[in-house]
Design a protein around this motif. Structure first.
Motif, PDB file in Angstrom:
ATOM      1  N   SER A   9       0.840  -1.200   0.000  1.00 42.56           N
ATOM      2  CA  SER A   9       0.000   0.000   0.000  1.00 42.56           C
ATOM      3  C   SER A   9       0.872   1.244   0.000  1.00 42.56           C
ATOM      4  N   PRO A  10       0.332   2.372  -0.498  1.00 44.35           N
ATOM      5  CA  PRO A  10       1.027   3.644  -0.289  1.00 44.35           C
ATOM      6  C   PRO A  10       1.165   3.881   1.220  1.00 44.35           C
ATOM      7  N   ASP A  11       2.272   4.448   1.643  1.00 43.09           N
ATOM      8  CA  ASP A  11       2.547   4.553   3.074  1.00 43.09           C
ATOM      9  C   ASP A  11       1.499   5.377   3.814  1.00 43.09           C
ATOM     10  N   PHE A  12       1.036   6.467   3.185  1.00 48.36           N
ATOM     11  CA  PHE A  12       0.179   7.400   3.920  1.00 48.36           C
ATOM     12  C   PHE A  12      -1.316   7.175   3.693  1.00 48.36           C
ATOM     13  N   VAL A  27      -8.167   1.782  -6.624  1.00 50.31           N
ATOM     14  CA  VAL A  27      -6.731   1.804  -6.348  1.00 50.31           C
ATOM     15  C   VAL A  27      -6.229   0.388  -6.054  1.00 50.31           C
ATOM     16  N   GLN A  28      -7.022  -0.351  -5.269  1.00 55.16           N
ATOM     17  CA  GLN A  28      -6.603  -1.708  -4.939  1.00 55.16           C
ATOM     18  C   GLN A  28      -6.558  -2.584  -6.183  1.00 55.16           C
ATOM     19  N   ALA A  29      -7.529  -2.376  -7.100  1.00 53.36           N
ATOM     20  CA  ALA A  29      -7.529  -3.156  -8.341  1.00 53.36           C
ATOM     21  C   ALA A  29      -6.235  -2.916  -9.102  1.00 53.36           C
ATOM     22  N   GLN A  30      -5.814  -1.649  -9.149  1.00 53.63           N
ATOM     23  CA  GLN A  30      -4.586  -1.302  -9.863  1.00 53.63           C
ATOM     24  C   GLN A  30      -3.368  -1.954  -9.201  1.00 53.63           C
ATOM     25  N   ILE A  31      -3.327  -1.895  -7.858  1.00 55.19           N
ATOM     26  CA  ILE A  31      -2.190  -2.482  -7.134  1.00 55.19           C
ATOM     27  C   ILE A  31      -2.117  -3.986  -7.408  1.00 55.19           C
ATOM     28  N   LEU A  32      -3.277  -4.651  -7.327  1.00 57.17           N
ATOM     29  CA  LEU A  32      -3.297  -6.093  -7.551  1.00 57.17           C
ATOM     30  C   LEU A  32      -2.863  -6.424  -8.979  1.00 57.17           C
ATOM     31  N   LYS A  33      -3.271  -5.563  -9.928  1.00 56.96           N
ATOM     32  CA  LYS A  33      -2.890  -5.774 -11.322  1.00 56.96           C
ATOM     33  C   LYS A  33      -1.373  -5.621 -11.470  1.00 56.96           C
ATOM     34  N   ASP A  34      -0.820  -4.564 -10.822  1.00 53.16           N
ATOM     35  CA  ASP A  34       0.621  -4.336 -10.888  1.00 53.16           C
ATOM     36  C   ASP A  34       1.399  -5.490 -10.264  1.00 53.16           C
ATOM     37  N   LEU A  35       0.782  -6.153  -9.295  1.00 62.05           N
ATOM     38  CA  LEU A  35       1.456  -7.273  -8.646  1.00 62.05           C
ATOM     39  C   LEU A  35       1.400  -8.533  -9.515  1.00 62.05           C
ATOM     40  N   GLY A  36       0.658  -8.444 -10.599  1.00 62.71           N
ATOM     41  CA  GLY A  36       0.597  -9.564 -11.512  1.00 62.71           C
ATOM     42  C   GLY A  36      -0.536 -10.530 -11.242  1.00 62.71           C
TER      43      GLY A  36
END
Lengths: 353, 311
Positions: free
Chosen positions: A46-49, A87-96
Motif C-alpha cells: 500500500s502507499p505509506d500514507f 486503487v486496490q484493483a490497480q495495485i493487484l494488477k501491478d502485482l501480476g
C-alpha cells in the motif's frame, strides 16, 4: 465458474458469506481471519500514507487470492474509502494477479440497479429471487448480531465465569451460518438472546461507563484496534458503541438530519464519513452521564481529524474526559496499554471524589 | 519497628527508587542509569537503598511504575503496578495539592497532566516521535561536545537564540548542523534547541490543553535551566521545579503501595532470587506472536505477548 471472495471486518463475514453462498451460482472463498501476516502484506503493497483499513483490506484480498479467489468484492464509503476499489484493483494488477475487482458502491451510493449492472459486466451468475430472499435474511442476521453485541458490550466486563459470553456468541454465529430460512434464524436468535441475557453477571449499581466513537473500520474490526473493547472490559467497564453495519446501512440516513439539529451549536454541515455522527454522539454521551469517551481512528483518517477539535470543545464544556487513539500498522501496544490504564485510573479517581 | 514503603520508577534512561514512611517523608532515595537492563539496574538500586535504610524500618509495601513496571513488579513481588501518568500525578499531589498542570519531559516520552481539585481531568503523551525528549537533548549535547548537565547553563548565555525546525528529531538535527556550519555561536544554537523543545512540546503534547497555574515541571529535562527559562517566557507563568521532581513517579507509586498494602512484610534481599526471561516466537498461526516467558526462581510466573491466550 468464478471464485469470489471479499475483505473481512469483525464478524460480518458470517452474513456476507451466507448471502453470497445462497444467492450466487459461483464458488465462494471465505477469506482467512486477519492476522499480523495480513497487515504485513497490506502494508508492504500500500502507499505509506493511506489509512489503515486500506492496508487491512488489501492484505485480506491478497490472502484470499492465495487461497484461489479470482473475483473480489469491495464496498466504498463516504471518504477516501470510496476510491479504495479502483486503487486496490490497480495495485493487484501491478502485482501480476489476474483478478476482477467489483466495487459495489460508487460515489458513496449503494444502488441496486448499479449492482445488477456491475455483476452482469463481471459475468457473475446469481439468482435474483434468491438474492432478494437471502438478502433479507442476511440483513436480519446483521441486525440480530448487532443487538446481541450491544448487550454483550455492556455486560462482558462483569461476567462471573470468564469467557461465557464469547463462547455463546461463537456458537450462535456457527448456527447462524447454517440457517435455511428466516423462521429458523429467528428461532436461533431467540434461543441465544435468552441464553446470553441469562449469563450470570456481577455488576455494581453504577459501573464506569465509556462510549467508543470514531472511524468505522477501526471500530468494527477488533484486530485493527488492538482489542480495545476487550481490554476495557477487563477493567470492569460498561461499553457503549454506536457504529455497526446495521446503523451504517439503515439508520444513518434517517438520523443525520436530527443529529445536525442536535449539534447545531457546533457544526452546520456534515463532515464526511461519520464525522457529524460522532459530534452528535459526543454530546449525547456527555449528557447521558458517561464517565469518559474514547475516540479511535486509523492514522490519516481525514474526516475524523476534522472532528477531533470539535469533540474536544464539547467535552471540555461538559468536563468529560476524552482519549484519542490513532491506530496504524506500527502502533506500539505498550503505548496503548499505558494510556488506557491511566484513563481508567483517572475515571476512577473522579468517581471517588 | 516502623513501616516504610518502596516505590521504584524504571524509565528508559534512568531508574529511580524511594523509600517513604507513613507521613510521606523520604527516608532514602536513589537515581541511577538504566543502561538498557532494567533487571540489573533494579538489583543495583535496591542494594543502594538497602544500605541507607535504618534498621528500625520494615518494608510493608512495594510499587513499580515506568516502562518496565510489569517486569520489575514480578521481580520485586510488588503489591501494586501502575502506569507512570497516575504515579506522577499522585506523587505531585502529595506535595502540591493545588497543582493544576504537570509538565513532564523524560528520556523517551513527554506528557502533560491537567488536574483540578486534586484529581486528574485530562492528560496526553507524545505519540509519534521522540523529538524534544531527554534522549534527543543528550545526543545533541554529545554532538556539540557539551556535558548534558551543563547544557541549560550554556543556553542562558545566549541573547539571540536561533530558530530550529524541531518537528522531527531527524530534521532538527540537520537544521542544527546547518546552523552550526553557517557560523552561529554554540550558545545561540543551544538556546535555540531549548526553546524548540518547549515549542515542540506545547504544539504536540500540549495541543488543545488549557495550561493553568500552578504549573510544575518534572522529568529529567526539568534539570535543564534553559528549558525552564523558555517555558516561563512562552507560558508567561511561573514554573515550579521541585528538587525531588525526578523522583515524583517513584514517590507516587510508593504512596499508592501504602494505600494498597496487604499486610505483608517484604524483604529487600534480591541476591538469592533467580530471575530470568526467555523469548520465543510462536508459529501456531500467521500472527507469529513474539512471546516472553518470565521465570522467578526457575518457576514460570507470567508470559506476555500472546494474542490468542494460548500462553
Amino acid at each position: 465458474m468464478h471464485k469470489i471472495s471479499f475483505p473481512i471486518m469483525g464478524d460480518y463475514n458470517v452474513p456476507a458469506n451466507f448471502l453470497l453462498n445462497k444467492a450466487f451460482k459461483e464458488e465462494i472463498i471465505m477469506p482467512p481471519p486477519i492476522t499480523s501476516k495480513t497487515i504485513e502484506l497490506g502494508t508492504k503493497y500500500s502507499p505509506d500514507f493511506v489509512c489503515t483499513p486500506f492496508k487491512y483490506t488489501l492484505g485480506t484480498m491478497i490472502e484470499a487470492i492465495q487461497k484461489g479467489a479470482d473475483t473480489l468484492i469491495q464496498m466504498g464509503g463516504g471518504c477516501r474509502y470510496g476510491y479504495y476499489g479502483e486503487v486496490q484493483a490497480q495495485i493487484l494488477k501491478d502485482l501480476g494477479y489476474d483478478v476482477k475487482l467489483i466495487n459495489l458502491v460508487t460515489k458513496g451510493k449503494l444502488s441496486l440497479r448499479r449492482i445488477v449492472k456491475v455483476l452482469k459486466q463481471a459475468d457473475i451468475k446469481y439468482s435474483k429471487l434468491k438474492a432478494i430472499y437471502y438478502g433479507f435474511i442476511a440483513i436480519k442476521m446483521v441486525k440480530y448480531m448487532d443487538i446481541i453485541d450491544d448487550y454483550i458490550r455492556e455486560n462482558i466486563g462483569f461476567e462471573i465465569k470468564e469467557g461465557s459470553f464469547e463462547a455463546l456468541k461463537f456458537n450462535m454465529l456457527k448456527e447462524f451460518s447454517q440457517v435455511k430460512n428466516h423462521h429458523e434464524l429467528k428461532k436461533i436468535y431467540r434461543y441465544y438472546q435468552k441464553e446470553i441475557t441469562s449469563v450470570p453477571i456481577r455488576k455494581p449499581d453504577k459501573p464506569l461507563k465509556i462510549g467508543i466513537i470514531g472511524e468505522l473500520y477501526t471500530i468494527m474490526e477488533p484486530f485493527s484496534n488492538y482489542y480495545l473493547e476487550k481490554q476495557l472490559a477487563q477493567n470492569k467497564i460498561e461499553i457503549k458503541r454506536f457504529t455497526n453495519v446495521h446503523y451504517l446501512l439503515f439508520e444513518k440516513q434517517n438520523k443525520i438530519k436530527e443529529y445536525l439539529k442536535y449539534v447545531k451549536k457546533y457544526i452546520k454541515y456534515q463532515l464526511g464519513a461519520d464525522g457529524a455522527d460522532n459530534v452528535a454522539r459526543t454530546k449525547y454521551l456527555c449528557e447521558a452521564g458517561y464517565d469518559g469517551i474514547i475516540h479511535i481512528k486509523s492514522s490519516f483518517c481525514t474526516p475524523e481529524i476534522g472532528v477531533m477539535p470539535i469533540i474536544n470543545k464539547i467535552a471540555s464544556e461538559y468536563e468529560v474526559p476524552v482519549l484519542f487513539f490513532s491506530f496504524d500498522a506500527n502502533t506500539s501496544e505498550t503505548g496503548i496499554k499505558t494510556r488506557l490504564e491511566a484513563f481508567y485510573d483517572m475515571l476512577e479517581m473522579r468517581r471517588e471524589k | 519497628m516502623k513501616d516504610a514503603y518502596l516505590g521504584v520508577d524504571i524509565g528508559s534512561i534512568s531508574t529511580k527508587g524511594v523509600i517513604i514512611d507513613d507521613d510521606n517523608n523520604i527516608i532514602t532515595s536513589s537515581y541511577i542509569w538504566t543502561e538498557g537492563s532494567p533487571i540489573k539496574a533494579v538489583r543495583k538500586l535496591i542494594d543502594i537503598l538497602k544500605k541507607d535504610l535504618p534498621s528500625n524500618y520494615q518494608i510493608k509495601g512495594i510499587g513499580t511504575t515506568g516502562s518496565a513496571r510489569k517486569l520489575i513488579g514480578l521481580l520485586l513481588n510488588a503489591n501494586i503496578v501502575k502506569n507512570e501518568i497516575t504515579a506522577h500525578a499522585v506523587g505531585t499531589l502529595t506535595f502540591y495539592p493545588d497543582v493544576r498542570t504537570i509538565l513532564e519531559i523524560g528520556g523517551q516520552d513527554s506528557k502533560i497532566i491537567l488536574l483540578k481539585n486534586g484529581i486528574i481531568t485530562n492528560y496526553a503523551m507524545n505519540t509519534l516521535c521522540a523529538a524534544g525528549t531527554g534522549s534527543f537533548l543528550s545526543s545533541q549535547a554529545k554532538r556539540l561536545g557539551l556535558d548534558v548537565s551543563e547544557f541549560g547553563k550554556y543556553a542562558l548565555k545566549s541573547k539571540n537564540p536561533v530558530k530550529i525546525a524541531a518537528r522531527c528529531t531527524v530534521f532538527a538535527e540537520s537544521d542544527l548542523v546547518h546552523k552550526a556550519q553557517v557560523g552561529y555561536k554554540v550558545e545561540d544554537i543551544v538556546a535555540g534547541l531549548c526553546k524548540s523543545i518547549v515549542l515542540n512540546y506545547l504544539n504536540n503534547v500540549g495541543k488543545g490543553k488549557k495550561i493553568e497555574a500552578p504549573i510544575i515541571f518534572q522529568g529529567g529535562v526539568s534539570k535543564n535551566v534553559g528549558v525552564i527559562k523558555y517555558f516561563k517566557e512562552i507560558l508567561g507563568e511561573d514554573i515550579i521545579v521541585d528538587e525531588n521532581g525526578h523522583l515524583m513517579g517513584a514517590i507516587g507509586i510508593a504512596v499508592l503501595a501504602r494505600k494498597n498494602k496487604i499486610g505483608k512484610t517484604y524483604s529487600l534481599e534480591l541476591s538469592d532470587i533467580a530471575f530470568d526471561t526467555k523469548a520465543f516466537e510462536c508459529s501456531g498461526c500467521p500472527n507469529n506472536c513474539e512471546l516472553l516467558k518470565i521465570y522467578r526462581n526457575n518457576e514460570l510466573v507470567d508470559s506476555w505477548g500472546s494474542k490468542c491466550g494460548k500462553y
